[in-house]
Design a protein around this motif. Structure first.
Motif, PDB file in Angstrom:
ATOM      1  N   GLU A 157      11.620  -8.958   9.175  1.00 29.57           N
ATOM      2  CA  GLU A 157      10.279  -9.474   9.449  1.00 29.57           C
ATOM      3  C   GLU A 157       9.310  -9.110   8.320  1.00 29.57           C
ATOM      4  O   GLU A 157       8.460  -9.912   7.925  1.00 29.57           O
ATOM      5  N   VAL A 158       9.456  -7.887   7.798  1.00 29.26           N
ATOM      6  CA  VAL A 158       8.613  -7.463   6.681  1.00 29.26           C
ATOM      7  C   VAL A 158       9.023  -8.204   5.417  1.00 29.26           C
ATOM      8  O   VAL A 158       8.180  -8.647   4.632  1.00 29.26           O
ATOM      9  N   ARG A 159      10.320  -8.359   5.233  1.00 31.18           N
ATOM     10  CA  ARG A 159      10.819  -9.020   4.033  1.00 31.18           C
ATOM     11  C   ARG A 159      10.348 -10.469   3.961  1.00 31.18           C
ATOM     12  O   ARG A 159      10.038 -10.984   2.880  1.00 31.18           O
ATOM     13  N   ALA A 160      10.304 -11.134   5.098  1.00 31.25           N
ATOM     14  CA  ALA A 160       9.828 -12.525   5.115  1.00 31.25           C
ATOM     15  C   ALA A 160       8.386 -12.600   4.630  1.00 31.25           C
ATOM     16  O   ALA A 160       8.017 -13.502   3.858  1.00 31.25           O
ATOM     17  N   PHE A 161       7.564 -11.658   5.047  1.00 28.61           N
ATOM     18  CA  PHE A 161       6.163 -11.634   4.618  1.00 28.61           C
ATOM     19  C   PHE A 161       6.068 -11.332   3.117  1.00 28.61           C
ATOM     20  O   PHE A 161       5.295 -11.978   2.394  1.00 28.61           O
ATOM     21  N   VAL A 162       6.854 -10.367   2.651  1.00 28.13           N
ATOM     22  CA  VAL A 162       6.848 -10.012   1.226  1.00 28.13           C
ATOM     23  C   VAL A 162       7.260 -11.206   0.378  1.00 28.13           C
ATOM     24  O   VAL A 162       6.632 -11.532  -0.636  1.00 28.13           O
ATOM     25  N   LEU A 163       8.325 -11.904   0.774  1.00 24.02           N
ATOM     26  CA  LEU A 163       8.795 -13.064   0.018  1.00 24.02           C
ATOM     27  C   LEU A 163       7.755 -14.178   0.013  1.00 24.02           C
ATOM     28  O   LEU A 163       7.573 -14.873  -0.994  1.00 24.02           O
ATOM     29  N   ALA A 164       7.072 -14.353   1.132  1.00 21.68           N
ATOM     30  CA  ALA A 164       6.029 -15.380   1.198  1.00 21.68           C
ATOM     31  C   ALA A 164       4.915 -15.081   0.204  1.00 21.68           C
ATOM     32  O   ALA A 164       4.348 -15.998  -0.407  1.00 21.68           O
ATOM     33  N   LYS A 165       4.594 -13.818   0.016  1.00 26.96           N
ATOM     34  CA  LYS A 165       3.531 -13.450  -0.919  1.00 26.96           C
ATOM     35  C   LYS A 165       4.012 -13.475  -2.371  1.00 26.96           C
ATOM     36  O   LYS A 165       3.265 -13.831  -3.278  1.00 26.96           O
ATOM     37  N   LEU A 166       5.278 -13.107  -2.622  1.00 26.20           N
ATOM     38  CA  LEU A 166       5.812 -13.140  -3.982  1.00 26.20           C
ATOM     39  C   LEU A 166       5.978 -14.583  -4.474  1.00 26.20           C
ATOM     40  O   LEU A 166       5.754 -14.878  -5.647  1.00 26.20           O
ATOM     41  N   GLY A 167       6.410 -15.481  -3.589  1.00 28.21           N
ATOM     42  CA  GLY A 167       6.611 -16.879  -3.959  1.00 28.21           C
ATOM     43  C   GLY A 167       7.637 -17.081  -5.053  1.00 28.21           C
ATOM     44  O   GLY A 167       7.373 -17.799  -6.021  1.00 28.21           O
ATOM     45  N   PRO A 168       8.844 -16.485  -4.964  1.00 26.29           N
ATOM     46  CA  PRO A 168       9.836 -16.640  -6.038  1.00 26.29           C
ATOM     47  C   PRO A 168      10.319 -18.079  -6.146  1.00 26.29           C
ATOM     48  O   PRO A 168      10.555 -18.740  -5.144  1.00 26.29           O
ATOM     49  N   ARG A 169      10.482 -18.554  -7.389  1.00 20.46           N
ATOM     50  CA  ARG A 169      10.898 -19.936  -7.610  1.00 20.46           C
ATOM     51  C   ARG A 169      11.585 -20.036  -8.970  1.00 20.46           C
ATOM     52  O   ARG A 169      11.517 -19.108  -9.792  1.00 20.46           O
ATOM     53  N   LEU A 170      12.225 -21.152  -9.198  1.00 19.97           N
ATOM     54  CA  LEU A 170      12.892 -21.402 -10.461  1.00 19.97           C
ATOM     55  C   LEU A 170      11.890 -21.316 -11.607  1.00 19.97           C
ATOM     56  O   LEU A 170      10.816 -21.909 -11.542  1.00 19.97           O
ATOM     57  N   GLY A 171      12.237 -20.573 -12.644  1.00 14.64           N
ATOM     58  CA  GLY A 171      11.347 -20.387 -13.784  1.00 14.64           C
ATOM     59  C   GLY A 171      10.545 -19.106 -13.728  1.00 14.64           C
ATOM     60  O   GLY A 171       9.918 -18.728 -14.720  1.00 14.64           O
ATOM     61  N   ASP A 172      10.558 -18.411 -12.587  1.00 14.73           N
ATOM     62  CA  ASP A 172       9.861 -17.133 -12.438  1.00 14.73           C
ATOM     63  C   ASP A 172      10.775 -15.974 -12.790  1.00 14.73           C
ATOM     64  O   ASP A 172      12.001 -16.054 -12.632  1.00 14.73           O
TER      65      ASP A 172
END
Length: 389
Positions: free
Chosen positions: A228-243
């Motif tokens: 549940e915490v990881r989902a929030f962290v990933l939403a804020k990091l916004g990892p994507r191709l090229g990052d």
């Protein structure tokens, strides 16, 4: 008045294309190609493509032809013309990407194709090469074999195949080591194929290029940060191709693995050997690429390329300040005690970030022996997330 876009791959012009050239009142194209074809009509360089065409169309002096390399619909002139409201007739030739892979003797349905507009996009191109095992890079000013090899070394070993003057008299296809690519002279490179030598092709898929994102994220790892915490962290990091994502104090690499599964290039920084061993096992289990730097932050961060986003899962305020000093667009920290939150918020704001804090606590549904259900509350985690103002 008609505008015809003709692709040229060095194999000769078909009859329709030759007819359009003979009838043209203006031909726009690369200077070298205009000279090679010996155009009789007035010409203009493709450097001033849109202005030359607009001036010609205003004067209404007859049909125009645009010459382009290969398939002009693949990162070519067609998109630029249509964006200006010009709907051209298109006579394509073999795309330069197709020729590059054919000359190298490789399939390319699983390749990622990148067309940088200039050197300012070099970091994103390199990050995509770090994350994807087979990449074709259309060369541009400041983005060629030397620049790619210099940025990828030494953390990302790759094999390079450099294709020069494809279809022309000086065609050359060179298998190059990264060190060699940075020093030897290159003449008119068209495409660089960047290949992971350790990659083993998977079963053929239904989509070409970069594969679809994962079917599930916030995976149920046995240890580390709760999903549940990881989902929030990933939403804020916004990892994507090229990052490029840093996971600092990575532990077993739950965040690092998730970011890599979402298409980003990832560097995990961890000092404990036992945690590094678990991280390597997680990387192998999920079939992703994560560069592991074993060491103590902040010193371990100094040689790393600048990140687009950073997650700090461990370390003191000196680590957070060192990460913020590298200018990521987003910085996320997980803290176990609420007493630490104000100091971290103040530090990030001093570094020019807009910072906020969130407490996350999840209660899991559990079954009792009598068939009833209850809730088991996990310890709260305090997440500070910041973006550049």
């Amino acid at each position: 008045m008609t505008v015809t876009v003709i692709g040229w791959d060095g194999s000769g012009l078909p009859a329709t294309a030759a007819e359009r050239l003979r009838a043209a009142a203006l031909v726009v194209g690369p200077d070298a190609l205009l000279g090679e074809l010996g155009i009789d009509a007035p010409t203009a360089s493709s450097d001033v493509l849109l202005q030359a065409l607009e001036d010609h169309l205003e004067q209404g002096e007859g049909p125009a032809v645009v010459l382009a390399e290969g398939d002009p619909g693949l990162f070519g002139a067609v998109a630029a013309l249509r964006a200006r409201g010009i709907k051209p007739e298109v006579l394509p030739a073999t795309a330069v990407i197709t020729r590059a892979f054919a000359c190298a003797g490789l399939n390319w349905e699983d390749a990622l194709v990148l067309a940088p507009a200039g050197a300012y996009q070099l970091s994103r191109v390199v990050n995509a090469c770090r994350a994807h095992p087979k990449v074709a890079v259309l060369c541009a000013d400041g983005v060629g074999p030397a620049e790619l090899a210099r940025e990828l070394a030494p953390t990302t070993p790759r094999a390079l195949i450099v294709c020069e003057d494809l279809g022309g008299p000086g065609q050359r296809v060179t298998h190059s080591r990264m060190g060699e690519a940075t020093t030897r002279p290159w003449k008119d490179p068209d495409v660089v194929l960047v290949l992971d030598p350790l990659h083993r092709p998977k079963e053929p898929g239904w989509v070409a290029g970069a594969q679809p994102g994962p079917a599930e994220w916030a995976l149920p790892f046995e240890t580390g940060i709760a999903p549940e915490v990881r989902a929030f962290v990933l939403a804020k990091l916004g990892p994507r191709l090229g990052d490029l994502i840093w996971d600092v104090g990575a532990g077993a690499g739950e965040i690092a693995v998730e970011c890599a599964r979402l298409g980003a290039a990832v560097v995990a920084v961890e000092r404990e050997e036992e945690a590094c061993a678990r991280l390597r096992a997680n990387v192998i289990e999920h079939g992703v690429k994560v560069a592991l730097t074993r060491g103590q932050a902040p010193p371990a961060l100094e040689p790393l390329p600048d990140p687009d986003a950073v997650f700090v899962g461990g370390g003191g305020t000196d680590v957070i300040v060192a990460c913020a000093a590298r200018g990521p667009r987003t910085l996320v920290c997980a803290l176990k005690a609420v007493e630490h939150v104000p100091a971290v918020l103040d530090l990030l704001r001093e570094q020019g970030y807009q910072a906020e804090g969130t407490q996350i606590q999840a209660s899991r549904l559990i079954a009792h022996a009598d068939g009833s259900h209850g809730l088991h509350a996990a310890d709260p985690v305090f997440v500070v997330h910041a973006r550049v103002l």
